[in-house]
Every structure is written in C-alpha cells, then in structure tokens.
Design a protein around this motif. Structure first.
Motif, mmCIF file in Angstrom:
data_model
loop_
_atom_site.group_PDB
_atom_site.id
_atom_site.type_symbol
_atom_site.label_atom_id
_atom_site.label_comp_id
_atom_site.label_asym_id
_atom_site.label_seq_id
_atom_site.Cartn_x
_atom_site.Cartn_y
_atom_site.Cartn_z
ATOM 1 N N TYR A 266 8.889 -11.460 10.862
ATOM 2 C CA TYR A 266 10.088 -11.673 11.675
ATOM 3 C C TYR A 266 11.286 -12.007 10.798
ATOM 4 C CZ TYR A 266 13.384 -13.504 15.045
ATOM 5 O OH TYR A 266 14.524 -13.724 15.776
ATOM 6 N N LYS A 267 11.129 -12.953 9.875
ATOM 7 C CA LYS A 267 12.248 -13.339 9.005
ATOM 8 C C LYS A 267 12.616 -12.199 8.057
ATOM 9 C CE LYS A 267 10.995 -18.269 9.049
ATOM 10 N NZ LYS A 267 9.529 -18.266 9.232
ATOM 11 N N SER A 268 11.604 -11.487 7.573
ATOM 12 C CA SER A 268 11.857 -10.344 6.701
ATOM 13 C C SER A 268 12.705 -9.296 7.418
ATOM 14 C CB SER A 268 10.520 -9.730 6.253
ATOM 15 O OG SER A 268 10.713 -8.576 5.481
ATOM 16 N N SER A 269 12.342 -9.018 8.674
ATOM 17 C CA SER A 269 13.084 -8.042 9.470
ATOM 18 C C SER A 269 14.505 -8.519 9.747
ATOM 19 C CB SER A 269 12.349 -7.795 10.787
ATOM 20 O OG SER A 269 13.083 -6.942 11.628
ATOM 21 N N LYS B 172 7.333 11.303 12.991
ATOM 22 C CA LYS B 172 6.463 12.323 13.586
ATOM 23 C C LYS B 172 6.063 13.355 12.531
ATOM 24 C CE LYS B 172 6.256 15.669 17.355
ATOM 25 N NZ LYS B 172 7.006 16.316 18.473
ATOM 26 N N ASN B 173 4.767 13.637 12.475
ATOM 27 C CA ASN B 173 4.180 14.615 11.541
ATOM 28 C C ASN B 173 4.254 14.170 10.079
ATOM 29 O OD1 ASN B 173 3.634 16.376 13.715
ATOM 30 N ND2 ASN B 173 5.694 17.266 13.565
ATOM 31 N N LEU B 174 4.631 12.929 9.826
ATOM 32 C CA LEU B 174 4.651 12.410 8.459
ATOM 33 C C LEU B 174 3.468 11.480 8.246
ATOM 34 C CD1 LEU B 174 8.458 11.592 8.007
ATOM 35 C CD2 LEU B 174 7.214 13.629 7.254
ATOM 36 N N THR B 175 2.905 11.521 7.052
ATOM 37 C CA THR B 175 1.778 10.643 6.729
ATOM 38 C C THR B 175 1.972 10.044 5.342
ATOM 39 O OG1 THR B 175 0.503 12.462 5.760
ATOM 40 C CG2 THR B 175 0.173 12.021 8.110
ATOM 41 N N ARG B 176 1.242 8.985 5.093
ATOM 42 C CA ARG B 176 1.161 8.414 3.750
ATOM 43 C C ARG B 176 -0.314 8.234 3.434
ATOM 44 N NH1 ARG B 176 2.309 3.384 0.300
ATOM 45 N NH2 ARG B 176 3.575 4.302 -1.360
ATOM 46 N N ASP B 177 -0.767 8.852 2.369
ATOM 47 C CA ASP B 177 -2.194 8.874 2.042
ATOM 48 C C ASP B 177 -3.018 9.416 3.208
ATOM 49 O OD1 ASP B 177 -1.676 7.749 -0.488
ATOM 50 O OD2 ASP B 177 -1.705 5.729 0.357
ATOM 51 N N GLY B 178 -2.438 10.384 3.908
ATOM 52 C CA GLY B 178 -3.136 11.021 5.010
ATOM 53 C C GLY B 178 -3.104 10.246 6.309
ATOM 54 N N LYS B 179 -2.476 9.085 6.330
ATOM 55 C CA LYS B 179 -2.446 8.251 7.538
ATOM 56 C C LYS B 179 -1.070 8.329 8.189
ATOM 57 C CE LYS B 179 -5.403 4.877 5.163
ATOM 58 N NZ LYS B 179 -5.416 3.500 4.584
ATOM 59 N N PRO B 180 -1.021 8.456 9.509
ATOM 60 C CA PRO B 180 0.276 8.434 10.194
ATOM 61 C C PRO B 180 0.916 7.050 10.086
ATOM 62 C CG PRO B 180 -1.522 8.372 11.775
ATOM 63 C CD PRO B 180 -2.152 8.611 10.434
ATOM 64 N N ILE B 181 2.214 6.998 10.200
ATOM 65 C CA ILE B 181 2.930 5.723 10.139
ATOM 66 C C ILE B 181 2.876 5.066 11.512
ATOM 67 C CG2 ILE B 181 5.073 4.560 9.522
ATOM 68 C CD1 ILE B 181 3.736 6.136 7.223
ATOM 69 N N THR B 182 2.174 3.945 11.591
ATOM 70 C CA THR B 182 2.048 3.187 12.832
ATOM 71 C C THR B 182 2.721 1.828 12.666
ATOM 72 O OG1 THR B 182 -0.100 2.334 12.106
ATOM 73 C CG2 THR B 182 -0.099 4.369 13.425
ATOM 74 N N LYS B 183 2.646 0.982 13.693
ATOM 75 C CA LYS B 183 3.284 -0.329 13.639
ATOM 76 C C LYS B 183 2.292 -1.408 13.197
ATOM 77 C CE LYS B 183 6.197 0.564 17.698
ATOM 78 N NZ LYS B 183 6.530 0.044 19.039
ATOM 79 N N THR B 184 2.765 -2.373 12.456
ATOM 80 C CA THR B 184 1.978 -3.579 12.214
ATOM 81 C C THR B 184 1.772 -4.305 13.551
ATOM 82 O OG1 THR B 184 4.023 -4.772 11.718
ATOM 83 C CG2 THR B 184 2.777 -3.919 9.841
ATOM 84 N N TYR B 185 0.721 -5.082 13.622
ATOM 85 C CA TYR B 185 0.404 -5.866 14.827
ATOM 86 C C TYR B 185 0.303 -4.975 16.075
ATOM 87 C CZ TYR B 185 1.551 -9.919 11.923
ATOM 88 O OH TYR B 185 1.587 -10.855 10.918
ATOM 89 N N ASP B 186 0.081 -3.681 15.883
ATOM 90 C CA ASP B 186 0.062 -2.724 16.999
ATOM 91 C C ASP B 186 1.337 -2.796 17.832
ATOM 92 O OD1 ASP B 186 -2.471 -1.633 16.446
ATOM 93 O OD2 ASP B 186 -3.457 -3.326 17.446
ATOM 94 N N GLY B 187 2.400 -3.262 17.193
ATOM 95 C CA GLY B 187 3.677 -3.357 17.894
ATOM 96 C C GLY B 187 3.763 -4.511 18.870
ATOM 97 N N ASN B 188 2.827 -5.461 18.782
ATOM 98 C CA ASN B 188 2.802 -6.592 19.718
ATOM 99 C C ASN B 188 3.599 -7.756 19.137
ATOM 100 O OD1 ASN B 188 1.967 -9.030 21.077
ATOM 101 N ND2 ASN B 188 0.281 -7.851 21.963
ATOM 102 N N LEU B 189 4.783 -7.986 19.683
ATOM 103 C CA LEU B 189 5.664 -9.030 19.152
ATOM 104 C C LEU B 189 5.067 -10.418 19.322
ATOM 105 C CD1 LEU B 189 8.370 -9.689 17.824
ATOM 106 C CD2 LEU B 189 9.378 -9.809 20.104
ATOM 107 N N SER C 238 1.986 -11.284 19.206
ATOM 108 C CA SER C 238 0.987 -11.456 18.159
ATOM 109 C C SER C 238 1.661 -11.753 16.823
ATOM 110 C CB SER C 238 0.124 -10.201 18.058
ATOM 111 O OG SER C 238 -0.843 -10.328 17.041
ATOM 112 N N LEU C 239 2.717 -11.030 16.519
ATOM 113 C CA LEU C 239 3.452 -11.274 15.271
ATOM 114 C C LEU C 239 4.009 -12.690 15.236
ATOM 115 C CD1 LEU C 239 6.060 -8.898 13.621
ATOM 116 C CD2 LEU C 239 6.610 -11.285 14.011
ATOM 117 N N MET C 240 4.603 -13.126 16.350
ATOM 118 C CA MET C 240 5.311 -14.408 16.375
ATOM 119 C C MET C 240 4.382 -15.614 16.268
ATOM 120 S SD MET C 240 8.484 -13.660 16.349
ATOM 121 C CE MET C 240 9.218 -15.263 16.671
ATOM 122 N N ARG C 241 3.095 -15.428 16.477
ATOM 123 C CA ARG C 241 2.164 -16.557 16.354
ATOM 124 C C ARG C 241 2.132 -17.105 14.927
ATOM 125 N NH1 ARG C 241 -1.656 -13.079 19.273
ATOM 126 N NH2 ARG C 241 -1.296 -13.420 21.498
ATOM 127 N N GLY C 242 2.461 -16.254 13.939
ATOM 128 C CA GLY C 242 2.461 -16.716 12.549
ATOM 129 C C GLY C 242 3.827 -17.084 12.016
#
Length: 434
Positions: A331-334, A397-414, A416-420
């Motif tokens: 959160y602070k980093s963002s 969309k259609n971009l990957t890094r090391d074969g993995k699609p770019i997804t969200k940390t914490y599955d995008g659950n704010l 969950s993120l804010m608990r830390g």
C-alpha cells in the motif's frame, strides 16, 4: 495521381530527362508511402528528459539469485513488451560489465525491426569503482583499473546503438560516502565525464548524447557541506544534467523524524496516520531534489535536474518492516509511486522510478530483504497494487513473463493486502532502537 499516370505525363520531355524525373518520382513515391511512424524523427535526450510522454524506469531483468545467470534476449523482449504496454519509454541500466545491457540493446533493436511502432530509449550506466573496491582497504582517491574498460565498452555500445542510447551515466552512487566499499572522489567522475564530452566534440560520440553521473542528492551538494568541494562544482559544470537519487524509505530508519506519528495525529485513524506520513515522505524527497537545485544555482549554474532513482520497497523483514520503521508494504509502495509520478510530471522532471521488476540477486542471502522487493512486478509475474488498475484495463493482455500471464498480487483483494499494513510508529516506539 499514380506513378504510371505521372510517367505518361512526361511524354513530351527528352528521354534522359524523363529517366531522371522518373527516378525522382520513384524515390518521392517511396518516401510518401512510408508510415508516419517510419518517418518519425528520432528523439534526443534534450527532447526526452522532462517530457511526460516519455516515462522512465530503472531496469534489471535478472530473475535468479545470482547475476551470473544473465537474462537472455527473449526474456528481455518479454520485459520490454510489458514496459512498453505501461507507456514506459526510457530505461536506466547500471553497468556494461555484464552482458545484460548489451542484450537489452539488441532486444530493443530486434523489437524495433519487428514492429516500427516500438519505441524505447536507454540511459546507459557505466559502473565506476575506487581502487581495491569491496576489500578491507579501499583507496577512494584512486580508481579501479577496470573503469577504463567499462567506459570503453559504454562508448562502443553507444555508437553501435546510437538510435537507442541517449544518455551515458558515469557511475551509480559512486561519490556518496556511505558507499564505503567503493566510492570515489568526484574528481574521478569528472575525469570520465570530461573524457566523454571530449569524444563528443571530436565526433567520436553522437553530438546530441547527454552525459551525467547518477548519485545521491548529498553527492550533488544537496546535503552536508563536506561534499561542497571544487571538483564537485566542476563536475556540475561538466555534465549535461544532474541525475539525483532520493530515498525517503531508507530514512524512515536512519532519519525518522519526518516519518513518525506527530503528537497532533495520535487521535487519528491508522489510515490518516499513514497518509500524513506518506505526504511527508514525498515532501522529504522533493526537498532533497530542491536542495540540489539550490546548491547548483549557488555556484552560478543553471541546467536540468532529474531524478535518477527513487523507490519504495513493498516488503522488508528488517529495518523497514513490522519490527522496524513499519514503512514497507504494497500500500505505501503504491502510494509513493503515485505521489512521485504526479509531482515529477507536474514539475517537468523525469523520474527514473526504482524499479521495473523485483530482482532476487540483490539480497540473495535474505529473500525477505527490502532490496529484493522494489519492483512494480514481482518475481512470480504478479503486478503489485500500483498496477492493479492496469491489469483490469487489459494492458497486459497476451503478455507474459517467464511464460506466466501478469496477474494481481493478493488476487486483487484490497482487504487481504491491508491486513499487513501498519501505521508508522510514534517517536517513543521507534527511538529506543537507535
């Protein structure tokens, strides 16, 4: 009128003149048929720096715990496509000793060949060390014999990729005295800056190439007077612009006055405490940049000042984590990322944000160390919170890094993120640790 009609319209001209005019028509037709992108004027450092259309970022493509494992060109192309999708057009590298910078430039060239719309420029770093660097007896008044080879390689790469390399930075935090194992006196940086400027004058480097050094704000005169020496003043006069580093996150531990909760804030919510601290942290960074501007002007110099590095780690298990200054979380980093981007854009300052991707080699012995967690995207190809909106918009969309699609940390659950996420400590809580 098409080319055939134009040719027949020349029927009354003598044969030789018709041939000459036909050649001219062919050349003209070919030029006019080129896409606007192919006709696009190549940008210079002067036009790029301070231009909000050319957002900048510090780049390292290392995926493993050692720099001996170099990212290959295909991996670098993956990274470049991701950064281009984020409208990042200016990358900063740190050395030419390893193959990464050379491979990065080759990857950019190949992408430009494959797609004329692709646009990416580089601030090429040349690493500078003192003699006996990283030993128990570094000699800060003398330089490493490796420096000459580093500069020579930087020159060769710049000339070979002159359409991509627009800036050379001589040294990275090479003058700041807390870099105790390798820093050099500013006269050594000045020597190499002058060398490169002279090569430009002789036509041995592109005339519009800009030369700088990228260093801590104090090294540029924005801090203690011990740095205010003649060689620094001459260096400020010699560079084309000043590349300044500022890291409030580190000073949440080393100089926490701006970070700790103020007495009048004790009754506020944790969210309010965090926001107040982040605004102070941003102001702290702005003041350091302005201190450099003020020192530069005090010696009678007027030239651009841009941010060569600033960033905020998303995790730490030591000085900046939950048992320390409580500064590091997504959160602070963002929040810092957005605040610094907004301010630098408003001021016409280029900000090389640190950094594009997490790099696990930086503190290989401590995977949870802050140095491993400055990226916008983590090693699992997950976009941190500052990029969640971009994931939702389909930027990756259609971009990957090391074969993995770019997804969200914490599955995008704010939630969950804010608990830390912890509020900064009070003075009473943090001072006993010093």
């Amino acid at each position: 009128m098409n080319l055939i009609h134009k040719y027949h319209s020349l029927h009354s001209c003598p044969y030789l003149i018709k041939v000459i005019l036909l050649i001219v028509l062919v050349i003209t037709q070919a030029f006019q048929s080129r896409s606007p992108e192919k006709q696009k004027k190549e940008m210079t450092a002067k036009e790029i720096l301070g231009n909000r259309k050319y957002q900048a970022i510090c780049f390292g493509g290392y995926r493993k715990e050692s720099r001996e494992i170099q990212p290959n060109i295909e991996e670098l192309k993956e990274d470049l496509k991701i950064l281009a999708a984020l409208d990042l057009r200016l990358l900063r590298t740190y050395n030419v000793y390893y193959d990464e910078a050379k491979n990065l430039l080759q990857a950019i060239r190949e992408l430009k060949t494959e797609n004329p719309d692709f646009e990416m420029y580089v601030m090429l770093g040349a690493w500078i060390d003192c003699k006996h660097a990283h030993s128990s007896h570094p000699k800060h008044h003398e330089e490493s014999e490796k420096n000459e080879d580093e500069i020579a390689r930087a020159i060769d790469l710049t000339n070979h990729y002159s359409d991509i390399v627009k800036i050379i930075a001589v040294g990275n935090e090479a003058m700041v005295k807390w870099a105790a194992s390798y820093y050099v006196d500013p006269g050594i940086i000045l020597k190499w800056v002058n060398h490169l400027q002279n090569r430009k004058k002789k036509g041995e480097l592109p005339s519009d190439l800009w030369i700088t050094s990228s260093d801590n704000f104090a090294s540029w005169g924005g801090g203690d007077s011990e740095y205010h020496v003649h060689e620094l003043n001459e260096l400020i006069k010699a560079v084309d612009y000043l590349s300044v580093h500022t890291y409030p996150m580190h000073d949440t531990h080393y100089n926490p006055e701006f970070w700790t909760v103020k007495e009048e804030e004790h009754a506020t919510t944790d969210s309010e405490k965090i926001e107040a601290a982040m605004l102070r942290a941003t102001k702290y960074a702005q003041d350091q940049v302005n201190n450099v501007l003020n020192y530069m002007k005090s010696i009678g110099v007027e030239k651009p000042v841009h941010i060569g590095e600033t960033g905020w780690a998303s995790h730490s298990n030591h000085l900046y984590g939950s048992e320390g200054s409580r500064a590091t979380d997504e959160y602070k980093s963002s929040r810092y990322y957005r605040l610094m981007r907004d301010w630098s854009n408003e001021e016409g300052i280029t900000c090389f944000y640190f950094e594009a991707f997490d790099e696990p080699w930086k503190d290989a012995g401590n995977p949870e160390g802050s140095e491993n967690h400055f990226g916008l995207i983590n090693i699992r190809s997950q976009a941190k919170q500052m990029l969640w909106d971009e994931v939702d918009k389909g930027v990756f969309k259609n971009l990957t890094r090391d074969g993995k699609p770019i997804t969200k940390t914490y599955d995008g659950n704010l939630d969950s993120l804010m608990r830390g996420v912890l509020a900064p400590p009070t003075k009473e809580q943090i001072m006993p640790r010093h």
